[in-house]
Design an enzyme around this catalytic site. Structure first.
Site, PDB file in Angstrom:
ATOM      1  N   HIS A 100       0.363  -1.084   0.256  1.00  0.00           N
ATOM      2  CA  HIS A 100      -0.070  -0.084  -0.042  1.00  0.00           C
ATOM      3  C   HIS A 100       0.806   1.509   0.533  1.00  0.00           C
ATOM      4  O   HIS A 100       1.803   1.226   0.713  1.00  0.00           O
ATOM      5  CB  HIS A 100      -0.834   0.020   1.825  1.00  0.00           C
ATOM      6  N   ASP A 103       2.380   2.393   3.267  1.00  0.00           N
ATOM      7  CA  ASP A 103       3.255   0.813   3.765  1.00  0.00           C
ATOM      8  C   ASP A 103       4.829   1.293   3.644  1.00  0.00           C
ATOM      9  O   ASP A 103       5.271   0.942   4.332  1.00  0.00           O
ATOM     10  CB  ASP A 103       2.970  -0.623   2.954  1.00  0.00           C
ATOM     11  N   GLU A 231     -10.594  -6.931  -4.827  1.00  0.00           N
ATOM     12  CA  GLU A 231     -10.834  -8.062  -3.432  1.00  0.00           C
ATOM     13  C   GLU A 231     -11.803  -8.363  -2.243  1.00  0.00           C
ATOM     14  O   GLU A 231     -11.866  -7.487  -1.616  1.00  0.00           O
ATOM     15  CB  GLU A 231      -9.122  -7.537  -2.408  1.00  0.00           C
ATOM     16  N   GLU A 267      -8.487 -13.700  -1.531  1.00  0.00           N
ATOM     17  CA  GLU A 267      -7.880 -13.900  -0.142  1.00  0.00           C
ATOM     18  C   GLU A 267      -8.830 -15.330   0.303  1.00  0.00           C
ATOM     19  O   GLU A 267     -10.029 -15.114   0.428  1.00  0.00           O
ATOM     20  CB  GLU A 267      -7.928 -12.752   0.607  1.00  0.00           C
ATOM     21  N   HIS A 270     -11.069 -14.532   3.617  1.00  0.00           N
ATOM     22  CA  HIS A 270     -12.019 -13.267   3.385  1.00  0.00           C
ATOM     23  C   HIS A 270     -13.691 -14.095   3.188  1.00  0.00           C
ATOM     24  O   HIS A 270     -14.847 -14.234   2.903  1.00  0.00           O
ATOM     25  CB  HIS A 270     -11.838 -11.969   1.928  1.00  0.00           C
ATOM     26  N   ASP A 295      -4.243 -14.333  -2.071  1.00  0.00           N
ATOM     27  CA  ASP A 295      -3.595 -13.252  -0.654  1.00  0.00           C
ATOM     28  C   ASP A 295      -3.660 -14.499  -0.643  1.00  0.00           C
ATOM     29  O   ASP A 295      -5.119 -15.572   0.327  1.00  0.00           O
ATOM     30  CB  ASP A 295      -4.710 -12.844  -0.570  1.00  0.00           C
ATOM     31  N   ASP A 306     -10.693 -11.095  10.604  1.00  0.00           N
ATOM     32  CA  ASP A 306      -9.448 -11.554   9.176  1.00  0.00           C
ATOM     33  C   ASP A 306      -8.273 -11.760  10.006  1.00  0.00           C
ATOM     34  O   ASP A 306      -7.825 -11.412  10.869  1.00  0.00           O
ATOM     35  CB  ASP A 306      -9.161 -10.806   8.576  1.00  0.00           C
ATOM     36  N   ASP A 308      -6.035 -13.866   8.902  1.00  0.00           N
ATOM     37  CA  ASP A 308      -5.348 -13.737   8.362  1.00  0.00           C
ATOM     38  C   ASP A 308      -3.572 -14.342   8.807  1.00  0.00           C
ATOM     39  O   ASP A 308      -2.365 -14.208   9.016  1.00  0.00           O
ATOM     40  CB  ASP A 308      -3.708 -12.318   8.488  1.00  0.00           C
ATOM     41  N   ASP A 337      -0.586 -12.324   2.428  1.00  0.00           N
ATOM     42  CA  ASP A 337      -1.449 -11.440   3.647  1.00  0.00           C
ATOM     43  C   ASP A 337      -1.796 -12.024   4.404  1.00  0.00           C
ATOM     44  O   ASP A 337      -2.614 -12.358   4.866  1.00  0.00           O
ATOM     45  CB  ASP A 337      -2.646 -10.511   2.579  1.00  0.00           C
TER      46      ASP A 337
HETATM   47  C1  XLS Z   1      -7.564  -6.578   4.513  1.00  0.00           C
HETATM   48  C2  XLS Z   1      -7.232  -7.000   2.919  1.00  0.00           C
HETATM   49  C3  XLS Z   1      -6.546  -5.997   2.861  1.00  0.00           C
HETATM   50  C4  XLS Z   1      -5.658  -6.197   1.249  1.00  0.00           C
HETATM   51  C5  XLS Z   1      -5.107  -4.845   0.360  1.00  0.00           C
HETATM   52  O1  XLS Z   1      -7.783  -7.729   5.188  1.00  0.00           O
HETATM   53  O2  XLS Z   1      -7.028  -8.314   2.869  1.00  0.00           O
HETATM   54  O3  XLS Z   1      -5.135  -5.993   3.677  1.00  0.00           O
HETATM   55  O4  XLS Z   1      -5.559  -7.072   0.856  1.00  0.00           O
HETATM   56  O5  XLS Z   1      -5.342  -3.934   0.871  1.00  0.00           O
HETATM   57 NI    NI Z   2      -5.918  -9.374   1.708  1.00  0.00          NI
HETATM   58 NI    NI Z   3      -7.935  -9.859   4.772  1.00  0.00          NI
END
Ligand code: XLS
Ligand code: NI
Ligand code: NI
Length: 441
Positions: A100, A103, A231, A267, A270, A295, A306, A308, A337
């Site tokens: 991003h 980042d 996404e 992802e 998600h 992702d 999430d 992750d 991710d």
């Molecule tokens: C958040 C998303 C984010 C995207 C990029 O849940 O996964 O990290 O991948 O903005």
């Molecule tokens: Ni993501």
């Molecule tokens: Ni995410």
């Protein structure tokens, strides 16, 4: 100057190795179904989780030190993250990164200054890229952290905030193109609503679509030939997010004429938040010609958010790689991710996490290829629809029949036989059999 001094390049040592700093399955040059593993699996490092996030959650502050010996919030720190990131990717043999805008550099109060910082850091990244195989997989603009985006970016009620979103997208596209990015992502974290009492959904969705159209026009005008991605995510941070899942996002893209330029970035966590499996959203994207990028992470079925996590579920990775192989690969790649659990706060843990993720997907690739080569599952699916091979089935498929004709046919049958068994348990046993081949004594 080395940042991860105690860790060398990560070698492939094979499944029998007990060295935690070695790959057990990811053997980059091993050929699977005619292609090298490294080509099947274009792995990417997520700048935000790996180089920025340090363990802060809703209840506690950082546990990890990601200052890399500098003061956070400075350009010196931004450069130290580049140094750390490149050393990290080179040691693991990762060829891509995702970012991003925020980042990369600390955001200034004035967007002109933020953009100047982005120019400076992207020059530095370009320099670092020289002599390596490392490139950008995709870039994106963070249009959810800054308080101005509390009501969304494309979906905001404020026309000034909308203009800021446009400015950030423009710059993030510039940097993505400058760094050779394959894709550009829209994750609509705050594109959604909390209550319909204050929200005009149609108005907001039209505005999001306009912003995406402007992004496509601008991107193409500066020579971006890659894919734009949506996404999908159903919720978090918003209660209702417009890009609920792949099917919803694809419908949106078609409605607004964006489907030629956009694909999905799916992802895992998600998809599961949307009440689907990861494989479901991959399949829906693939059958619509829109499976672009992934992702790579996993959620926790006991937790409704999430999480992750780094992927370690080989069943899920195998099902994912089955979809990817059937899709003929990805135009994007596999972006981790994913973040370390908060108590795994050391530099070594960062390496363990990526080794786990890369090995899980390598194993998934090996096993998915074996499933395809074994052929029992594909053969069963084919057989399951075999009643369609006859004259009637062919007529229906070719849109050459009518309800009247089918009704007459059914009346002739009297009583239709039951369809063939679904054989789920048999198929699951085949799946296990292939996954655990080699465990016999
Ligand atoms: C958040 C998303 C984010 C995207 C990029 O849940 O996964 O990290 O991948 O903005
Ligand atoms: Ni993501
Ligand atoms: Ni995410």
């Amino acid at each position: 100057m080395s940042i991860f001094k105690e860790i060398g390049p990560i070698p492939y040592e094979g499944p029998a190795s007990v060295n935690p700093l070695a790959f057990k399955y990811y053997d980059k040059d091993r050929v699977i179904l005619g292609k090298k593993m490294s080509e099947h699996l274009p792995f990417a490092m997520a700048w935000w989780h790996n180089l920025c996030a340090a363990g802060t959650d809703m209840f506690g502050r950082d546990t990890a030190d990601k200052s890399f010996g500098t003061e956070k919030g400075t350009m010196e720190h931004a450069k130290a993250k580049v140094d750390a990131g490149f050393e990290f990717m080179e040691k693991l043999g990762i060829q891509y990164f995702c970012f991003h805008d925020v980042d990369l550099v600390p955001e200034a109060d004035d967007i002109k200054e933020t953009n100047r910082r982005l120019d400076e850091i992207s020059d530095y990244i370009l320099e670092k890229m020289q002599g390596t195989n490392i490139k950008c997989l995709w870039g994106t603009a963070n249009m959810f952290s800054n308080p101005r985006f509390m009501n969304g970016a494309g979906s905001t009620n404020s026309v000034d905030v909308y203009a800021f979103a446009a400015a950030q997208i423009k710059k993030a596209l510039d940097i993505t193109v400058k760094l050779g990015g394959r894709g550009y992502v829209f994750w609509g974290g705050r594109e959604g609503y909390e209550t319909l009492l204050n929200t005009d959904v149609k108005f907001e969705q039209e505005n999001i679509a306009s912003l995406m159209h402007m992004a496509v026009d601008y991107g193409r005008s500066i020579g971006f030939t890659g894919d734009f991605y949506i996404e999908p995510k159903p919720k978090e941070p918003m209660k209702h997010q417009y890009d609920f899942d792949a099917a919803t996002a694809i419908g949106f893209l078609r409605q607004y004429g964006l489907d030629k330029d956009f694909k999905m970035n799916i992802e895992a966590n998600h998809a599961t938040l949307a009440g689907h499996t990861f494989q479901h959203d991959l399949r829906i994207s693939a059958i619509n010609g829109m499976l672009g990028s992934i992702d790579a992470n996993q959620g926790d079925t006991l937790l409704g958010w999430d999480t992750d996590e780094f992927p370690f579920d080989v069943y899920e990775a195998t099902k994912c790689m089955y979809e990817v192989l059937k899709n003929g690969g990805l135009t994007g790649g596999f972006n981790f991710d994913s973040k370390n659990r908060r108590p795994s706060y050391t530099a070594k843990d960062m390496f363990y996490a990526y080794i786990l993720g890369m090995d899980t997907f390598a194993l998934g690739l090996i096993k998915a290829a074996e499933i395809i080569e074994d052929g029992r599952i594909d053969a069963f699916v084919k057989e399951r629809y075999s009643s369609w091979n006859g004259e009637l089935g062919q007529k229906i498929r070719a849109h050459q029949t009518t309800l009247e004709e089918l009704s007459a046919y059914a009346e002739n049958l009297g009583n239709a036989a039951l369809p063939g068994s679904g054989r789920q348990e048999y198929l699951e046993a085949v799946f296990n059999n292939i996954l655990f081949l080699g465990t016999e004594k």
